[in-house]
Enzyme design. Structure first.
Site, PDB file in Angstrom:
ATOM      1  CG  ASP A 162      -5.152   2.081   9.491  1.00  0.00           C
ATOM      2  OD1 ASP A 162      -5.350   2.981  10.741  1.00  0.00           O
ATOM      3  OD2 ASP A 162      -3.917   2.703   9.369  1.00  0.00           O
ATOM      4  CB  SER A 189       1.473  -1.545  15.062  1.00  0.00           C
ATOM      5  OG  SER A 189       1.783  -1.900  14.366  1.00  0.00           O
ATOM      6  CE1 TYR A 234       0.171   1.959   4.181  1.00  0.00           C
ATOM      7  CE2 TYR A 234       0.538  -0.700   4.204  1.00  0.00           C
ATOM      8  CZ  TYR A 234       0.895   1.060   4.779  1.00  0.00           C
ATOM      9  OH  TYR A 234       1.188   1.372   6.582  1.00  0.00           O
ATOM     10  CG  ASP A 239      -5.055 -13.988   9.505  1.00  0.00           C
ATOM     11  OD1 ASP A 239      -5.628 -13.399   9.379  1.00  0.00           O
ATOM     12  OD2 ASP A 239      -4.561 -15.071   8.630  1.00  0.00           O
ATOM     13  CG  HIS A 287      -6.055  -3.828  10.063  1.00  0.00           C
ATOM     14  ND1 HIS A 287      -6.628  -2.887   9.355  1.00  0.00           N
ATOM     15  CD2 HIS A 287      -4.637  -3.176   9.806  1.00  0.00           C
ATOM     16  CE1 HIS A 287      -5.368  -2.294   8.034  1.00  0.00           C
ATOM     17  NE2 HIS A 287      -4.177  -1.992   8.699  1.00  0.00           N
ATOM     18  CD1 TRP A 320      -4.252   5.243   7.232  1.00  0.00           C
ATOM     19  CD2 TRP A 320      -4.519   5.347   5.313  1.00  0.00           C
ATOM     20  NE1 TRP A 320      -3.295   5.098   6.946  1.00  0.00           N
ATOM     21  CE2 TRP A 320      -3.654   5.444   5.026  1.00  0.00           C
ATOM     22  CE3 TRP A 320      -5.232   5.817   3.823  1.00  0.00           C
ATOM     23  CZ2 TRP A 320      -2.278   5.519   4.377  1.00  0.00           C
ATOM     24  CZ3 TRP A 320      -4.228   5.358   3.220  1.00  0.00           C
ATOM     25  CH2 TRP A 320      -2.812   6.257   3.492  1.00  0.00           C
TER      26      TRP A 320
END
Length: 370
Positions: free
Chosen positions: A143, A333, A41, A134, A132, A217
């Site tokens: 996001d 994160s 991304y 695994d 979001h 986002w």
């Protein structure tokens, strides 16, 4: 500022957008964009911004450079490697719709179909919310609404598969219900249904802070949803109703002096917090598009323009005359306050350059030039 003869003339939003694209084109072959040779991304948001520059200028460079990136990774049969356990892998798929429309090569539709299939296999919360990734079980992150949602809506509008828009609206409704803070009108970065992650509030499951780029986002997703949803879709009213107070909440936290926003949006009074350019760019984009869609009125224009002007005061030219976007938080994160304010900053990180390009294009349109 450099006095180099190659120095671009930066007197319009579109000139800034082109200069930001040109700086990275000069440094990298498309497949070398970091992280190199990956469907990611970071490249997706930068190259998607570049395609928006192409749409405004018609300059073929800004179409063929993204095409070369995709063509290096997706073979003629539509085979390519991508992470199959995360929403982030879907976002670069936004490039495929333009390439399919312009060039009609079979690989683009096949690749889009493969990304679409991820929605069938991604793990979900008990209410059907996509994890979001695994490695973050039972977690929804703001996001992810942009990473997967805009692609899914475009897939429905381009290829006619019914139900994807409604699927995305369900994801947004879950985020809004679980992650909105009524006091500020902002949304927490992440929510853990299991309440097991160290940052999760034991009562709400939310992470503790309002991180700038995650809010960016989310806002950009809402604004882009309005581009894709038919006027007759009943969900348009819900998205508009969510976007309006969100925009006003963002504006309340804009830094008066600089026009920028802070890394942790609501704590600009903390001495270790700092003004961050990628979230500012995404907020400018969101506000400008909300005005375009009539969700908010012209009273919000000043905030968008002030944010854009603040960004243009932050960027600089290097000794070669190439644009540098500074003060970009690296990938991050969810976590606590210290997690966010101690994150390294970078220059010309693709997150930030892509966001800056998109913001400039939307300000160009806001000024009635696009």
């Amino acid at each position: 500022m450099s006095n180099s003869s190659t120095q671009p003339t930066l007197n319009t939003p579109l000139a800034y957008a082109k200069a930001a694209c040109d700086a990275l084109i000069a440094k990298y072959r498309p497949e070398q964009l970091p992280p190199e040779n990956r469907w990611h991304y970071h490249q997706g948001i930068f190259l998607y911004g570049m395609l928006k520059v192409w749409e405004q200028t018609g300059e073929e460079l800004y179409l063929h450079y993204p095409k070369e990136y995709v063509d290096k990774l997706v073979d003629e049969l539509g085979n390519f490697y991508f992470a199959r356990d995360e929403l982030d892998a879907i976002m670069p798929g936004l490039l495929l719709f333009t390439l399919d429309r312009q060039f009609g090569e079979r690989r683009y539709r096949i690749a889009a179909d493969k990304l679409r299939q991820l929605f069938r296999t991604l793990n979900r919360t008990s209410e059907g919310g996509f994890w979001h990734k695994d490695k973050y079980p039972y977690q929804m992150w703001l996001d992810g609404l942009y990473m997967g949602g805009v692609f899914a809506m475009k897939y429905e509008t381009h290829y006619g598969e019914r139900g994807l828009i409604d699927m995305v609206l369900h994801q947004e409704s879950l985020m809004r219900r679980h992650m909105t803070d009524e006091r500020t009108g902002l949304l927490y970065h992440a929510w853990d249904e299991s309440r097991q992650f160290p940052w999760a509030n034991p009562d709400t499951g939310c992470s503790p802070e309002f991180w700038g780029r995650s809010l960016g986002w989310y806002g950009m997703a809402l604004a882009d949803f309005l581009d894709e949803m038919p006027e007759s879709h009943p969900g348009r009213a819900d998205i508009a109703a969510a976007l309006k107070p969100f925009v006003h909440a963002l504006i309340r936290y804009q830094d008066e002096a600089s026009g920028l926003w802070y890394q942790v949006v609501d704590k600009g009074d903390q001495p270790d917090n700092w003004l961050e350019t990628s979230c500012t760019s995404l907020f400018v984009y969101t506000i400008a598009k909300a005005i375009k869609h009539g969700v908010v009125g012209d009273e919000c224009r000043e905030a968008a323009v002030k944010g854009y002007e603040g960004l243009t005061k932050r960027v600089r030219l290097d000794d070669s005359g190439h644009l540098v976007v500074p003060d970009i938080c690296i990938g991050t994160s969810a976590g606590d306050y210290v997690n966010y304010v101690t994150r390294p900053v970078s220059e010309n990180d693709l997150h930030g350059v892509g966001a800056f390009v998109l913001a400039c294009v939307e300000v160009h349109k806001l000024q009635g030039q696009g």
